[in-house]
Design an enzyme around this catalytic site. Structure first.
Site, mmCIF file in Angstrom:
data_model
loop_
_atom_site.group_PDB
_atom_site.id
_atom_site.type_symbol
_atom_site.label_atom_id
_atom_site.label_comp_id
_atom_site.label_asym_id
_atom_site.label_seq_id
_atom_site.Cartn_x
_atom_site.Cartn_y
_atom_site.Cartn_z
ATOM 1 N N HIS A 25 0.846 -1.202 0.000
ATOM 2 C CA HIS A 25 0.000 0.000 0.000
ATOM 3 C C HIS A 25 0.879 1.248 0.000
ATOM 4 O O HIS A 25 2.110 1.160 0.039
ATOM 5 C CB HIS A 25 -0.970 0.002 1.179
ATOM 6 C CG HIS A 25 -0.330 0.047 2.533
ATOM 7 N ND1 HIS A 25 0.287 -1.047 3.100
ATOM 8 C CD2 HIS A 25 -0.206 1.050 3.447
ATOM 9 C CE1 HIS A 25 0.756 -0.727 4.288
ATOM 10 N NE2 HIS A 25 0.473 0.552 4.522
ATOM 11 N N HIS B 48 1.430 3.867 2.113
ATOM 12 C CA HIS B 48 1.991 4.567 3.271
ATOM 13 C C HIS B 48 3.519 4.608 3.186
ATOM 14 O O HIS B 48 4.155 3.662 2.709
ATOM 15 C CB HIS B 48 1.550 3.902 4.573
ATOM 16 C CG HIS B 48 0.177 4.329 5.007
ATOM 17 N ND1 HIS B 48 -0.603 3.580 5.859
ATOM 18 C CD2 HIS B 48 -0.559 5.437 4.708
ATOM 19 C CE1 HIS B 48 -1.759 4.203 6.066
ATOM 20 N NE2 HIS B 48 -1.751 5.322 5.378
ATOM 21 N N ASP C 240 5.935 4.252 5.252
ATOM 22 C CA ASP C 240 6.743 3.206 5.894
ATOM 23 C C ASP C 240 6.705 1.891 5.122
ATOM 24 O O ASP C 240 7.352 0.920 5.521
ATOM 25 C CB ASP C 240 6.295 2.987 7.345
ATOM 26 C CG ASP C 240 4.842 2.565 7.467
ATOM 27 O OD1 ASP C 240 4.020 3.042 6.669
ATOM 28 O OD2 ASP C 240 4.520 1.761 8.364
ATOM 29 N N HIS C 241 5.987 1.880 3.979
ATOM 30 C CA HIS C 241 5.940 0.679 3.142
ATOM 31 C C HIS C 241 6.408 0.925 1.704
ATOM 32 O O HIS C 241 6.641 -0.042 0.977
ATOM 33 C CB HIS C 241 4.518 0.109 3.117
ATOM 34 C CG HIS C 241 4.070 -0.445 4.432
ATOM 35 N ND1 HIS C 241 4.116 -1.789 4.737
ATOM 36 C CD2 HIS C 241 3.590 0.178 5.542
ATOM 37 C CE1 HIS C 241 3.672 -1.974 5.972
ATOM 38 N NE2 HIS C 241 3.344 -0.787 6.478
ATOM 39 N N HIS D 51 -6.985 -1.886 4.601
ATOM 40 C CA HIS D 51 -6.224 -0.907 5.397
ATOM 41 C C HIS D 51 -6.446 0.517 4.886
ATOM 42 O O HIS D 51 -6.857 1.403 5.636
ATOM 43 C CB HIS D 51 -4.743 -1.280 5.358
ATOM 44 C CG HIS D 51 -3.856 -0.377 6.142
ATOM 45 N ND1 HIS D 51 -3.999 -0.186 7.495
ATOM 46 C CD2 HIS D 51 -2.800 0.391 5.763
ATOM 47 C CE1 HIS D 51 -3.075 0.658 7.918
ATOM 48 N NE2 HIS D 51 -2.339 1.027 6.894
ATOM 49 N N ASP E 51 -0.239 -4.369 5.999
ATOM 50 C CA ASP E 51 -1.138 -3.830 7.025
ATOM 51 C C ASP E 51 -2.565 -4.157 6.596
ATOM 52 O O ASP E 51 -2.951 -3.863 5.460
ATOM 53 C CB ASP E 51 -0.977 -2.316 7.152
ATOM 54 C CG ASP E 51 0.387 -1.929 7.701
ATOM 55 O OD1 ASP E 51 1.143 -2.836 8.093
ATOM 56 O OD2 ASP E 51 0.696 -0.724 7.717
ATOM 57 N N HIS F 55 -5.645 -1.203 11.660
ATOM 58 C CA HIS F 55 -4.813 -2.382 11.885
ATOM 59 C C HIS F 55 -5.636 -3.371 12.706
ATOM 60 O O HIS F 55 -6.458 -2.969 13.532
ATOM 61 C CB HIS F 55 -3.541 -2.031 12.665
ATOM 62 C CG HIS F 55 -2.556 -1.218 11.901
ATOM 63 N ND1 HIS F 55 -1.656 -1.774 11.017
ATOM 64 C CD2 HIS F 55 -2.317 0.114 11.886
ATOM 65 C CE1 HIS F 55 -0.903 -0.814 10.498
ATOM 66 N NE2 HIS F 55 -1.291 0.341 11.006
ATOM 67 N N HIS G 245 6.312 -6.110 11.552
ATOM 68 C CA HIS G 245 5.617 -4.828 11.734
ATOM 69 C C HIS G 245 5.008 -4.714 13.123
ATOM 70 O O HIS G 245 3.799 -4.564 13.288
ATOM 71 C CB HIS G 245 4.528 -4.673 10.668
ATOM 72 C CG HIS G 245 4.046 -3.255 10.494
ATOM 73 N ND1 HIS G 245 3.158 -2.663 11.359
ATOM 74 C CD2 HIS G 245 4.316 -2.324 9.562
ATOM 75 C CE1 HIS G 245 2.894 -1.435 10.962
ATOM 76 N NE2 HIS G 245 3.600 -1.196 9.861
#
Length: 757
Positions: free
Chosen positions: A78, A80, A82-83, A165, A186, A403, A425
């Site tokens: 996805h 975000h 942090d991904h 998510h 996530d 989440h 994670h």
């Protein structure tokens, strides 16, 4: 006939049959998600994010620990940061040559999101991970995929499924050389206002890679959560305060805006209070949400049939914070969600000193960020310029992070039913708690489910045999198996050929023969066989007794383990070796070796010492009656405290204007008030009931002959307790005080051992 060969843990493992998993990020942490799977010469990378608490190269996953040129496929779950935020760096600054895939909405949002990330990154040019040119070049190579469509690259198959998510988020079902792997990214199993819940793939995976963000925590139900959110906001506004909601520019912010827009529509008194969305990026990407309504759930589609739900009626875009007229109550959703910099950090520093204001954290707060620090409600916060600012505003946490909590995660894990679960994670504490909870849950399962929590850069190896053809021969092949039937036998491998047969057919179809292994172990034993029999019966219930040819006593436990005293202080155990018998033997040995230190053994074999020890100091003599009275006093003191006074004959208890007395020589209670008297009688009988069994038992001898006595110690004690309690109650029946006094002189204490026996 043939059957797929399952992996045998005890068999030698060929290195080519090992699946390697390694975290380059998000191992025992939240942030810089990046995972690599290698099997049979194929390599898949999952996600490529950055850590929100760091900047520059330190925010990247540990790419130097892995040869990225070997990666065949990189799958992004996805949009975000942090991904996905290190993806352009991987594609343009390393030797990565693989193919990159993500869903259509994810690709559409990522283009704007990463462009904004380049602009707002608070680092100098020398620490910048990539520039706009690198970003555009990387996006030309990214391939978009549809949900439920299966793609094959270099022998690797993968299928994206809804993850629930954010818009475009997906989980990947990956097939590599016969091994099935599900990566959740996530995900959320709770339906909200615009997204599908995470799907359960139709095929069962061998390996599940799942998030552990919230560990064993449980979320509030969605409706309760929304009600609490709106109540906090409404209360703050009524008090003349402002509400700051730090959010990611895209994702859960849209869900929150839908909730607020609907609430403002239903409350006329709030329409004068502005709701601002302080993100130019979100304004640009809102068109993407309007475009991909067909990928959302039925709720939003029904609304879309009448109007576009993402054209908000009461939400305004805050284009420039300097021109913001900060007067009176307002609600502002501002990015970034971690309060590290940007509009959300500026407003935090501005509004923190006012106690009427509220900071409402609706997402997960990563360690090392301001969002995490302020959850501890410090007295002061440090501004970006280094100044200390008093923190008087209220801080509220309410998770809308989409989440899974423990219940949702655990339920999904059960539905997926994988043999290997890899947790990623999640902070170390949350991940450890989740692992322990899952291990306890799977403890009694017939199939061994393994749970792993690998750290960053520490490889995890899982053995998997590829698909093999197995020939069923002899008795095993008599009946044709149906789908789902379990076949058992002995598997014989020779070169690349596999045969399944029964033990009786080994001579006919192979060069092997069978034999029975008898295990024998001799242990030191200094107790009696009768005592061993007693303890084994306590554990196993039934122990068969017999004798050897030499007349030695012999015991058989569970019809499997034979015990024989072969000579003084040596006990031999024999059993036919197999998994069950070996386990029983281990238990028997443990019991036998612990007999001497067992409190039960000490009690059962203890005897009075009838001779004198002149060389020892003599302890002060205390009569049995004195010892009982002392214990009785302690019990009564705990019950009545300062209301009790010691007298010559016993004790006196005063309550308001009433008095009750206990004569310890007769154990009689005298009192003019029936209620107080009944209370004292009850306490006294309980005290005697409690004290007597222990004091009596410690004085009595118990011989080994008692082992075979049909009447248990518990039965004797119960009889004594019942008799004494009845005696006390009978002695204390309501009678005139004058008559009782006349009889006291001739009565003897009714606690004597002679009377009890």
């Amino acid at each position: 006939m043939s059957k797929r060969k399952e992996f045998d843990e005890d068999a030698p493992v060929d290195p080519s049959d090992l699946l390697e998993f390694i975290n380059l990020g998000a191992g025992n942490e939240v942030g810089r998600s990046c995972h690599v799977i290698q099997y049979k010469g194929k390599t898949v990378m999952l996600d490529a994010g950055v850590h929100p608490a760091y900047t520059g190269l330190s925010a990247l996953p540990f790419f130097d620990e892995f040869d990225l040129s070997t990666v065949d496929v990189l799958l992004i779950s996805h949009f975000h940061l942090d991904h996905v935020a290190s993806l352009p760096y991987v594609m343009q600054k390393t030797n990565f040559r693989g193919r990159v895939f993500m869903t259509h909405p994810t690709k559409a949002v990522c283009k704007w999101l990463l462009s904004d990330y380049v602009k707002v990154s608070n680092v100098g040019m020398e620490d910048q991970l990539y520039d706009e040119k690198d970003l555009l070049a990387a996006f030309d190579r990214i391939e978009a995929v549809d949900y439920h469509s299966t793609i094959e690259v270099e022998g690797i198959k993968f299928t994206p499924y809804h993850a629930g998510h954010v818009l475009g988020a997906c989980m990947y079902f990956v097939e590599m050389a016969g091994v099935n792997i599900l990566f959740t990214g996530d995900y959320s199993r709770e339906e909200d206002r615009h997204l599908h819940v995470a799907e359960v793939p139709p095929k069962r995976p061998d390996v599940l890679i799942t998030e552990s963000t919230y560990g064993t925590a449980s979320h509030q139900p969605r409706l309760e959560k929304e009600a609490r959110l709106l109540n906090i906001i409404h209360s703050t506004i009524r008090n003349g305060g402002r509400v700051l909601m730090p959010v990611f520019a895209l994702g859960r912010a849209q869900e929150l805006l839908l909730i607020l827009d609907e609430y403002w529509n239903n409350h006329l008194d709030l329409r004068s209070v502005p709701i601002y969305y302080a993100s130019s990026l979100a304004r640009k990407c809102m068109a993407i949400f309007q475009t991909y309504v067909n990928m959302m759930n039925d709720n939003i589609r029904k609304i879309f049939a009448e109007r576009n739900p993402f054209i908000f009626r009461f939400v305004k875009s805050l284009r420039n914070l300097e021109k913001f007229d900060d007067i009176g109550p307002s609600v502002i959703l501002a990015s970034p969600g971690m309060l590290q910099n940007g509009v959300s950090r500026t407003l935090l520093e501005r509004w923190a000193p006012d106690p009427r204001n509220t900071l409402l954290l609706t997402g997960y707060s990563v360690e090392g960020t301001m969002a995490k620090q302020i959850t501890n409600e410090p007295i002061e916060i440090v501004s970006l310029s280094g100044q200390k600012i008093p923190r008087r505003m209220a801080v509220e946490e309410l998770s809308f992070a989409a989440h899974v909590d423990y219940l949702q995660n655990s339920e999904f894990i059960d539905l997926v039913n994988a043999d290997h679960i890899i947790l990623v994670h999640g902070e170390q504490t949350n991940m450890g708690r989740l692992k322990s909870a899952l291990a306890s849950k799977f403890h009694n399962r017939k199939v061994d489910v393994k749970v792993y929590t690998p750290r960053n850069c520490v490889p995890l190896y899982l053995p998997f045999k590829g698909e093999r053809l197995v020939r069923a021969l002899g008795k095993v092949a008599v009946h044709k198996p149906k789908e789902g039937d379990i076949m058992s036998g002995i598997l014989i491998q020779k070169d690349a050929n596999y045969k399944l047969m029964s033990a009786e057919d080994l001579r006919d179809f192979s060069d092997l023969t069978t034999t029975v292994l008898t295990q024998k172990q001799v242990i030191p034993f200094f107790s009696s066989m009768e005592l061993a029999n007693f303890h084994l019966k306590q554990m196993f219930g039934y122990v068969k007794q017999s004798k050897t040819k030499a007349g030695q006593p012999q015991y058989t436990v569970m019809d499997a383990i034979t015990l024989t005293l072969i000579q003084e202080h040596k006990l031999a155990l024999e059993w036919v070796g197999n998994i069950m018998n070996d386990t029983i033997a281990d238990s028997v040995i443990t019991i036998l070796l612990g007999i001497e230190s067992s409190p039960a053994s000490v009690k059962l074999t203890s005897h009075k010492c009838n001779h004198l020890h002149s060389h020892l100091d003599k302890p002060p003599k205390v009569s049995k009656e004195e010892d009982r009275i002392k214990k009785l006093m302690m019990f009564l003191d705990n019950q009545f405290g300062e209301s009790m006074t010691k007298t010559e004959k016993g004790v006196e208890i005063k309550f308001e204007k009433y008095e009750a007395s206990i004569d310890f020589s007769t154990m009689k209670v005298e009192c003019s008030n029936e209620a107080l008297r009944s209370r004292v009688v009850h306490v006294l009988s309980r005290a005697i009931n409690t004290i007597l069994p222990f004091s009596e038992a410690s004085q009595n001898d118990v011989s080994e002959d008692d082992f075979e006595n049909e009447e248990s110690d518990d039965d004797k004690i119960f009889e004594q307790q019942t008799k004494i309690e009845d005696d006390v109650k009978n002695e204390n029946k309501t009678e005139p005080v004058e008559e009782q006094k006349s009889e006291e002189k001739n009565e003897q204490p009714n606690l004597k051992k002679e009377e009890l026996s």
